[in-house]
Write an enzyme that holds these catalytic residues in place. Structure first.
Site, PDB file in Angstrom:
ATOM      1  N   LYS A  35      27.591  20.283   4.354  1.00 41.31           N
ATOM      2  CA  LYS A  35      28.966  19.776   4.183  1.00 41.31           C
ATOM      3  C   LYS A  35      29.804  20.816   3.434  1.00 41.31           C
ATOM      4  CE  LYS A  35      27.362  17.211   0.124  1.00 41.31           C
ATOM      5  NZ  LYS A  35      26.920  15.885  -0.348  1.00 41.31           N
ATOM      6  N   TYR A 252      48.545  34.651 -20.267  1.00 39.82           N
ATOM      7  CA  TYR A 252      49.412  33.495 -20.494  1.00 39.82           C
ATOM      8  C   TYR A 252      49.033  32.762 -21.778  1.00 39.82           C
ATOM      9  CZ  TYR A 252      51.236  33.806 -15.727  1.00 39.82           C
ATOM     10  OH  TYR A 252      51.844  34.213 -14.585  1.00 39.82           O
TER      11      TYR A 252
END
Ligand SMILES: *Cc1c(COP(=O)(O)O)cnc(C)c1O
Length: 354
Positions: A35, A252
């Site tokens: 999956k 940041y």
């Protein structure tokens, strides 16, 4: 030239890990779980490398159709079954096995006029409390399925909630075996953790996922200790180097401040590539094979790493974000998550190759 970030998929590692699963699971058949684009490794590539598996399990019916069209002949199991009557036509056309977990699916099946051939994996809720029928509902459901002309055979399945933890599988295993006892049907219970730790869960089909990709399902046991090899190596390069003075900040929010003069490198890899933003300062990373750490926040396209102690590191130096030499579990731990999430989160802008 494209950005230097790429994911290398080691096909021989996939084959090797499948053999580890094979050896560990006695005579059970292996349903390779592919999956989420084979946990980020690429659906068709992984299916090809794992082609000696006895079956493949996934979620998206379009992927299942793609596998059939690519020539795969093994059982292909839809782990959430079908969602509509249209799906049922494809299920028949492409001979897909289906999990059935809800009364709505049974009603859809009963309304569908087809005869013969459907393989059902009846999902029982033995304690996960996500999908599946309660044990006391199973006899009535079995009756309805057996009465249906389209149902060819039924496998009983369940899924464990604690196979990777101390709580283990005992209660769920006991409940499941008790309800399965009256039926002479194939059974499937084990994910990677149960496959590796609880032979009593192997039954007829095991369903390994994460171990095939070379990551450990257990927090306290490494993939290497389990004899697994990482199948994905995410790598990039240093694209900028700078010398910072003591007291300067990085990235940041200025979350990291240098405590001494320091040499740092900027790596072309950020959260838009799938690197976890939660892995701020201190996550492990390899520069030219040597271990160092991330500094400050991960930004969208870049992150900064500590180059003190790596005097030879320069623009173009190879950086391993995870994979060979750096278990993805360790990076996941630094980000407060699990390896599964990192592997699946790799974004489409990262080229993969093998
Ligand atoms: C994803 C999944 C697996 C595989 O689990 P791993 O922990 O990756 O081995 C097995 N069974 C079901 C039903 C799943 O959804």
């Amino acid at each position: 030239m494209p950005r230097p970030i790429q994911a290398r998929i080691d096909l021989s590692a996939l084959e090797h890990n499948l053999q580890v699963a094979r050896r560990a699971s006695s005579s059970a058949r292996i349903m390779a779980v592919i999956k989420a684009a084979a946990y980020g490794h690429g659906l068709l590539r992984a299916a090809e490398a794992l082609k000696t598996a006895d079956g493949f399990a996934l979620l998206d019916i379009r992927d299942a159709v793609q596998l059939r069209e690519a020539g795969l002949r093994q059982t292909i199991l839809l782990l959430e079954g079908f969602f509509s009557a249209d799906d049922l036509s494809l299920v028949a056309e492409y001979d897909l096995a289906c999990v059935i977990h809800s009364p709505q699916q049974i009603a859809m099946l009963e309304a569908y006029p087809r005869r013969g051939g459907l393989q059902v994996w009846l999902k029982v809720n033995s304690g996960m409390n996500r999908l599946g029928f309660a044990p006391q509902e199973v006899p009535a459901v079995m009756e309805r399925l057996n009465a249906h002309p389209a149902v060819r055979d039924i496998t009983l399945m369940t899924h464990f909630s604690h196979a990777d933890e101390a709580a283990g599988v005992a209660a769920q295993l006991e409940m499941f075996n008790a309800l399965a006892a009256p039926y002479r049907l194939a059974r499937s219970l084990a994910n990677s953790a149960a496959l590796l730790r609880y032979p009593a869960t192997h039954a007829d089909w095991v369903r390994p996922g994460i171990m095939l990709y070379g990551a450990s399902p257990f927090p306290e046991v490494s993939a290497q200790q389990l004899g697994l090899r990482p199948a994905m190596t995410l790598h990039s390069e240093i694209i900028s180097v700078r010398e910072l003075d003591k007291g300067e900040h990085i990235g940041y929010g200025g979350q990291f401040r240098t405590e001494t003069n320091m040499r740092v490198g900027v790596v072309a890899c950020g959260y838009a590539d799938g690197y976890p933003r939660h892995a701020a300062t201190g996550a492990p990373v390899l520069v030219e094979g040597q271990r160092t750490r991330t500094l400050g926040r991960v930004s969208m396209d870049m992150m900064t790493v500590d180059l003190s102690g790596l005097p030879d590191a320069k623009i173009g130096s190879n950086v391993t974000l995870w994979g060979e030499g750096l278990p993805v579990e360790e990076v996941a731990y630094a980000a407060g998550t699990i390896s599964y999430e990192l592997l699946c989160a790799l974004t489409v802008r990262v080229p993969t190759y093998s």
